[in-house]
Scaffold this motif. Sequence first.
Motif, PDB file in Angstrom:
ATOM      1  N   LEU A 214       0.841  -1.195   0.000  1.00 32.55           N
ATOM      2  CA  LEU A 214       0.000   0.000   0.000  1.00 32.55           C
ATOM      3  C   LEU A 214       0.880   1.250   0.000  1.00 32.55           C
ATOM      4  CD1 LEU A 214      -2.725  -1.229   2.476  1.00 32.55           C
ATOM      5  CD2 LEU A 214      -2.843  -1.102  -0.006  1.00 32.55           C
ATOM      6  N   HIS A 215       1.581   1.458  -1.135  1.00 33.95           N
ATOM      7  CA  HIS A 215       2.395   2.657  -1.340  1.00 33.95           C
ATOM      8  C   HIS A 215       3.414   2.852  -0.228  1.00 33.95           C
ATOM      9  CE1 HIS A 215      -0.525   3.448  -4.450  1.00 33.95           C
ATOM     10  NE2 HIS A 215      -1.490   3.473  -3.553  1.00 33.95           N
ATOM     11  N   GLY A 216       3.966   1.741   0.266  1.00 31.74           N
ATOM     12  CA  GLY A 216       4.994   1.826   1.295  1.00 31.74           C
ATOM     13  C   GLY A 216       4.475   2.154   2.676  1.00 31.74           C
ATOM     14  N   LYS A 217       3.150   2.231   2.850  1.00 30.43           N
ATOM     15  CA  LYS A 217       2.576   2.566   4.158  1.00 30.43           C
ATOM     16  C   LYS A 217       2.475   1.312   5.020  1.00 30.43           C
ATOM     17  CE  LYS A 217      -0.125   6.442   2.360  1.00 30.43           C
ATOM     18  NZ  LYS A 217      -1.476   7.028   2.197  1.00 30.43           N
ATOM     19  N   LEU A 218       2.607   1.518   6.326  1.00 32.69           N
ATOM     20  CA  LEU A 218       2.540   0.404   7.256  1.00 32.69           C
ATOM     21  C   LEU A 218       1.121   0.196   7.748  1.00 32.69           C
ATOM     22  CD1 LEU A 218       5.716   1.075   9.415  1.00 32.69           C
ATOM     23  CD2 LEU A 218       5.467  -0.599   7.581  1.00 32.69           C
ATOM     24  N   ASN A 219       0.753  -1.063   7.922  1.00 33.68           N
ATOM     25  CA  ASN A 219      -0.502  -1.426   8.574  1.00 33.68           C
ATOM     26  C   ASN A 219      -0.135  -2.103   9.885  1.00 33.68           C
ATOM     27  OD1 ASN A 219      -2.706  -1.003   6.370  1.00 33.68           O
ATOM     28  ND2 ASN A 219      -1.011  -2.023   5.334  1.00 33.68           N
ATOM     29  N   THR A 220      -0.282  -1.393  10.988  1.00 32.87           N
ATOM     30  CA  THR A 220       0.136  -1.920  12.285  1.00 32.87           C
ATOM     31  C   THR A 220      -0.964  -1.753  13.315  1.00 32.87           C
ATOM     32  OG1 THR A 220       1.125   0.184  12.962  1.00 32.87           O
ATOM     33  CG2 THR A 220       2.551  -1.376  11.806  1.00 32.87           C
ATOM     34  N   ALA A 221      -0.943  -2.610  14.331  1.00 32.40           N
ATOM     35  CA  ALA A 221      -1.897  -2.521  15.433  1.00 32.40           C
ATOM     36  C   ALA A 221      -1.175  -2.794  16.743  1.00 32.40           C
ATOM     37  CB  ALA A 221      -3.047  -3.509  15.252  1.00 32.40           C
ATOM     38  N   ASP A 222      -1.522  -2.030  17.767  1.00 36.67           N
ATOM     39  CA  ASP A 222      -1.012  -2.211  19.122  1.00 36.67           C
ATOM     40  C   ASP A 222      -2.117  -2.916  19.904  1.00 36.67           C
ATOM     41  OD1 ASP A 222       0.035  -2.082  21.637  1.00 36.67           O
ATOM     42  OD2 ASP A 222       0.231   0.091  21.715  1.00 36.67           O
ATOM     43  N   VAL A 223      -1.885  -4.180  20.269  1.00 39.28           N
ATOM     44  CA  VAL A 223      -2.931  -5.041  20.821  1.00 39.28           C
ATOM     45  C   VAL A 223      -2.694  -5.274  22.305  1.00 39.28           C
ATOM     46  CG1 VAL A 223      -4.122  -7.244  20.587  1.00 39.28           C
ATOM     47  CG2 VAL A 223      -3.079  -6.179  18.579  1.00 39.28           C
ATOM     48  N   VAL A 224      -3.631  -4.812  23.148  1.00 43.99           N
ATOM     49  CA  VAL A 224      -3.578  -5.043  24.595  1.00 43.99           C
ATOM     50  C   VAL A 224      -4.807  -5.870  24.970  1.00 43.99           C
ATOM     51  CG1 VAL A 224      -3.511  -3.997  26.881  1.00 43.99           C
ATOM     52  CG2 VAL A 224      -2.405  -2.840  24.945  1.00 43.99           C
ATOM     53  N   ALA A 225      -4.603  -7.009  25.611  1.00 41.66           N
ATOM     54  CA  ALA A 225      -5.733  -7.900  25.869  1.00 41.66           C
ATOM     55  C   ALA A 225      -5.582  -8.616  27.204  1.00 41.66           C
ATOM     56  CB  ALA A 225      -5.871  -8.924  24.752  1.00 41.66           C
ATOM     57  N   MET A 226      -6.716  -8.897  27.847  1.00 38.45           N
ATOM     58  CA  MET A 226      -6.774  -9.685  29.074  1.00 38.45           C
ATOM     59  C   MET A 226      -7.197 -11.104  28.717  1.00 38.45           C
ATOM     60  SD  MET A 226      -6.274  -9.372  32.364  1.00 38.45           S
ATOM     61  CE  MET A 226      -6.530  -7.635  32.729  1.00 38.45           C
ATOM     62  N   GLN A 227      -6.438 -12.095  29.183  1.00 36.36           N
ATOM     63  CA  GLN A 227      -6.706 -13.485  28.855  1.00 36.36           C
ATOM     64  C   GLN A 227      -7.030 -14.284  30.119  1.00 36.36           C
ATOM     65  OE1 GLN A 227      -3.683 -15.286  26.307  1.00 36.36           O
ATOM     66  NE2 GLN A 227      -2.892 -13.260  25.798  1.00 36.36           N
ATOM     67  N   VAL A 228      -7.986 -15.199  30.002  1.00 38.17           N
ATOM     68  CA  VAL A 228      -8.348 -16.121  31.080  1.00 38.17           C
ATOM     69  C   VAL A 228      -8.184 -17.535  30.534  1.00 38.17           C
ATOM     70  CG1 VAL A 228     -10.138 -16.884  32.665  1.00 38.17           C
ATOM     71  CG2 VAL A 228      -9.967 -14.459  32.052  1.00 38.17           C
ATOM     72  N   ARG A 229      -7.391 -18.363  31.240  1.00 42.11           N
ATOM     73  CA  ARG A 229      -7.061 -19.692  30.738  1.00 42.11           C
ATOM     74  C   ARG A 229      -7.248 -20.771  31.810  1.00 42.11           C
ATOM     75  NH1 ARG A 229      -1.127 -18.645  28.034  1.00 42.11           N
ATOM     76  NH2 ARG A 229      -1.614 -16.742  26.869  1.00 42.11           N
ATOM     77  N   PRO A 230      -8.218 -21.656  31.674  1.00 44.01           N
ATOM     78  CA  PRO A 230      -8.294 -22.834  32.553  1.00 44.01           C
ATOM     79  C   PRO A 230      -7.296 -23.884  32.092  1.00 44.01           C
ATOM     80  CG  PRO A 230     -10.111 -22.834  31.003  1.00 44.01           C
ATOM     81  CD  PRO A 230      -9.367 -21.557  30.774  1.00 44.01           C
ATOM     82  N   ARG A 231      -6.814 -24.711  33.039  1.00 37.62           N
ATOM     83  CA  ARG A 231      -5.784 -25.692  32.702  1.00 37.62           C
ATOM     84  C   ARG A 231      -5.852 -26.881  33.653  1.00 37.62           C
ATOM     85  NH1 ARG A 231       0.451 -23.882  32.893  1.00 37.62           N
ATOM     86  NH2 ARG A 231       0.268 -24.454  35.076  1.00 37.62           N
ATOM     87  N   ILE A 232      -5.508 -28.072  33.162  1.00 35.31           N
ATOM     88  CA  ILE A 232      -5.344 -29.246  34.004  1.00 35.31           C
ATOM     89  C   ILE A 232      -3.919 -29.776  33.797  1.00 35.31           C
ATOM     90  CG2 ILE A 232      -7.777 -29.890  34.027  1.00 35.31           C
ATOM     91  CD1 ILE A 232      -7.180 -31.943  31.870  1.00 35.31           C
ATOM     92  N   ASP A 233      -3.357 -30.377  34.861  1.00 32.59           N
ATOM     93  CA  ASP A 233      -1.980 -30.868  34.812  1.00 32.59           C
ATOM     94  C   ASP A 233      -1.886 -32.260  35.416  1.00 32.59           C
ATOM     95  OD1 ASP A 233      -0.092 -28.333  34.216  1.00 32.59           O
ATOM     96  OD2 ASP A 233      -1.732 -27.662  35.506  1.00 32.59           O
ATOM     97  N   ILE A 234      -0.857 -32.974  35.012  1.00 31.84           N
ATOM     98  CA  ILE A 234      -0.451 -34.200  35.669  1.00 31.84           C
ATOM     99  C   ILE A 234       1.037 -34.055  35.978  1.00 31.84           C
ATOM    100  CG2 ILE A 234       0.000 -35.385  33.482  1.00 31.84           C
ATOM    101  CD1 ILE A 234      -1.419 -37.035  36.650  1.00 31.84           C
ATOM    102  N   GLY A 235       1.417 -34.367  37.211  1.00 35.81           N
ATOM    103  CA  GLY A 235       2.787 -34.100  37.607  1.00 35.81           C
ATOM    104  C   GLY A 235       3.389 -35.202  38.448  1.00 35.81           C
ATOM    105  N   TYR A 236       4.699 -35.097  38.681  1.00 34.98           N
ATOM    106  CA  TYR A 236       5.442 -36.089  39.432  1.00 34.98           C
ATOM    107  C   TYR A 236       6.411 -35.378  40.380  1.00 34.98           C
ATOM    108  CZ  TYR A 236       8.200 -40.278  40.468  1.00 34.98           C
ATOM    109  OH  TYR A 236       8.813 -41.328  41.104  1.00 34.98           O
ATOM    110  N   ARG A 237       6.379 -35.739  41.660  1.00 37.10           N
ATOM    111  CA  ARG A 237       7.302 -35.181  42.654  1.00 37.10           C
ATOM    112  C   ARG A 237       8.498 -36.123  42.826  1.00 37.10           C
ATOM    113  NH1 ARG A 237       2.259 -34.238  45.280  1.00 37.10           N
ATOM    114  NH2 ARG A 237       1.751 -32.013  45.350  1.00 37.10           N
ATOM    115  N   PHE A 238       9.696 -35.536  42.779  1.00 39.22           N
ATOM    116  CA  PHE A 238      10.929 -36.332  42.889  1.00 39.22           C
ATOM    117  C   PHE A 238      11.402 -36.431  44.321  1.00 39.22           C
ATOM    118  CE2 PHE A 238      10.664 -34.784  38.615  1.00 39.22           C
ATOM    119  CZ  PHE A 238      11.076 -35.852  37.847  1.00 39.22           C
TER     120      PHE A 238
END
Length: 238
Positions: A214-238
């Motif tokens: 686009l005629h050397g013009k930049l298309n840029t965005a500054d993105v600030v967002a809040m995220q919420v993430r559920p998660r499950i884990d399996i682990g091992y203690r040494f």
Amino acid sequence: MRIILAVLVFALSVSNANANSAGPFYGSLGGGWRSSFESSNSRYTGPLFNSHGASSETADVAFGNSATFSASIGYFVTDRVAVELGLGRSDKFTTYGTVNDGGTPILSKVDLGKAVQWESELGVKYFFTPSDARIRPFIGIGIAGGEITGMPIDRGILPNSGIRITGLVFDTPYLFPFINAGATLALDKHWFAGVSVDVRQSRNFMAINTEPELHGKLNTADVVAMQVRPRIDIGYRF
């Protein structure tokens, strides 16, 4: 969805002559879900979504939902306080863009392409019950950083524009804080399962490559967002 996650975690167990010092290592693998979210404070600069000739407009940049995968290794510095280092990535997600300038944009909600997010984090967890309890609720805080890898969209000319997006370039120059809360369940002396919810705010810069340029013009965005993430884990203690 096709994805293979191969993680090999090495850890050393330590014997401790000091009864007041608790220091077992542990490792875990986890999977979760990151729901779709929109930027809470975006500024878009460039002609691609600009229908009125302004140099900067308020834009909505949204990331679609995706599965997440993670691996972590931790160390209990006391009976109830653990330090944890984690690595993770998301599955492919879709990036969208729209412009809210009070008028009618050239493009409304646009599929900009696919991306994958990689992250590393360092956190501290406090457990509310002692190490011999079967259920151990916890709360944690930490900092994270990472990068997003963008991919070109697999389609032709964008509607009403005569322009094709050829790629997305992301930059994540900032560390961002996160908090999490959850609980672990001891399955036996070594193995445990966990469930948690992670809340974090991220900031990314996104550049949109087009064809023709686009005629050397930049298309840029500054993105600030809040995220919420559920998660499950399996682990091992040494």
